[in-house]
Design a protein around this motif. Sequence first.
Motif, mmCIF file in Angstrom:
data_model
loop_
_atom_site.group_PDB
_atom_site.id
_atom_site.type_symbol
_atom_site.label_atom_id
_atom_site.label_comp_id
_atom_site.label_asym_id
_atom_site.label_seq_id
_atom_site.Cartn_x
_atom_site.Cartn_y
_atom_site.Cartn_z
ATOM 1 N N UNK A 72 0.864 -1.186 0.000
ATOM 2 C CA UNK A 72 0.000 0.000 0.000
ATOM 3 C C UNK A 72 0.898 1.232 0.000
ATOM 4 N N UNK A 73 0.647 2.157 -0.929
ATOM 5 C CA UNK A 73 1.568 3.266 -1.181
ATOM 6 C C UNK A 73 0.815 4.590 -1.121
ATOM 7 N N UNK A 178 -0.850 7.722 9.006
ATOM 8 C CA UNK A 178 0.494 8.199 8.676
ATOM 9 C C UNK A 178 0.825 7.929 7.214
ATOM 10 N N UNK A 179 0.331 6.826 6.678
ATOM 11 C CA UNK A 179 0.528 6.530 5.257
ATOM 12 C C UNK A 179 -0.274 7.500 4.397
ATOM 13 N N UNK A 185 5.679 6.209 3.362
ATOM 14 C CA UNK A 185 5.579 6.098 1.909
ATOM 15 C C UNK A 185 4.866 4.823 1.491
ATOM 16 N N UNK A 186 5.208 3.721 2.137
ATOM 17 C CA UNK A 186 4.646 2.422 1.767
ATOM 18 C C UNK A 186 4.551 1.547 3.008
ATOM 19 N N UNK A 187 3.549 0.671 3.023
ATOM 20 C CA UNK A 187 3.351 -0.275 4.122
ATOM 21 C C UNK A 187 2.962 -1.627 3.518
ATOM 22 N N UNK A 188 3.538 -2.739 3.992
ATOM 23 C CA UNK A 188 3.029 -4.047 3.577
ATOM 24 C C UNK A 188 1.657 -4.276 4.203
ATOM 25 N N UNK A 231 -10.217 6.947 -2.889
ATOM 26 C CA UNK A 231 -10.847 7.895 -1.971
ATOM 27 C C UNK A 231 -10.004 8.126 -0.725
ATOM 28 N N UNK A 232 -9.092 7.199 -0.442
ATOM 29 C CA UNK A 232 -8.274 7.297 0.769
ATOM 30 C C UNK A 232 -6.876 7.836 0.492
#
Length: 336
Positions: A72-73, A178-179, A185-188, A231-232
């Motif tokens: 997710x970026x 925070x993302x 920047x990115x989260x698994x 939308x997010x």
Amino acid sequence: MRRSLTAVLGGLAVLALAACGEPGSAGGGGGSTSDPAATDSDVQACAPIAGDQLVVLEDDQQLQTVDNVIPAINAEAAEPAMIAALDAVSASLDTDQLIELNQAVDIERNTSTQAAAEFYETAGIEITDTSGSGPVVVGVANFSESITLGELYALALTDAGYDPEVRTIGNRETYLPALQSGELTVVPEYVGTLTEFLNKSVNGPDATAENPMASADLDATVENLRSLGEEAGLVFGEPSDAADQNAYAVTQAFAEEHGVSTLSELAETCGDLVLGGPVECPDRPFCQPGLEETYGLDFAEFVSLDAGGPLTKQALTAGDIALGMVFSSDAVLATD
């Protein structure tokens, strides 16, 4: 990394008892409800059977929603080189390999950094677009699987030209804002879990119950996730074949005694079962109600334990419960 062999016994994944990190499992209710295959006259009462080895019974009617790992970026930070690097990691992973990574950290006690580096080299991950530049922050949740995945992302982003930092933030309620803000920047992430989390965020607290958007269909769920992400303020790479979702285990001794490898076979063979799992299991569609409605499983008793943790696994091996909820990428699934 020394790769351990995951034994497959007719659809069973063999487990060795151990503790594991918190998963990203979504829950369920994604499978179709069908008439139970068994009737009372078809089944016998099956008491728990103790044993050191556990096996997962195949969810052959797809009760559980998908929960494949996906990057997710932050939409504003996303660049082609970044997405390509993260997709290279996704392409290298399946559930067996995720289990081995978890084993390396949770059982063999390597650090996530060590486990990720060894896997990255062994898997031969190649980054073709090296045009990236500048700092990026890889956010991870506070459990080992997420941290290891974040370290893999950082290695790929480094090869793509970026300067990554891996930062442990906490749970989804903490790291997702925070993302979205760009602090990360990115989260698994996990496809099904995040889809329903965003469904509630975008469409209201009752959206998951009234209009669930995660299911057992990976393509459909990812499509819904991408739509919610717009939308997010999020975009997503490609989902990996690695999944961390709810699963149901018995001891190997129980499976061999009754000749079962799937949940359907269990329903056709056994009744009066003792089920163990998290306290909310009797009320959750992916747990006891789903097992009863989708498979026609017959339970004599529910024992409140934990969500795929040591209490459930200890109760299984001790013969206190016959069927228990575990997680599909748990380190205990890996055997030498």
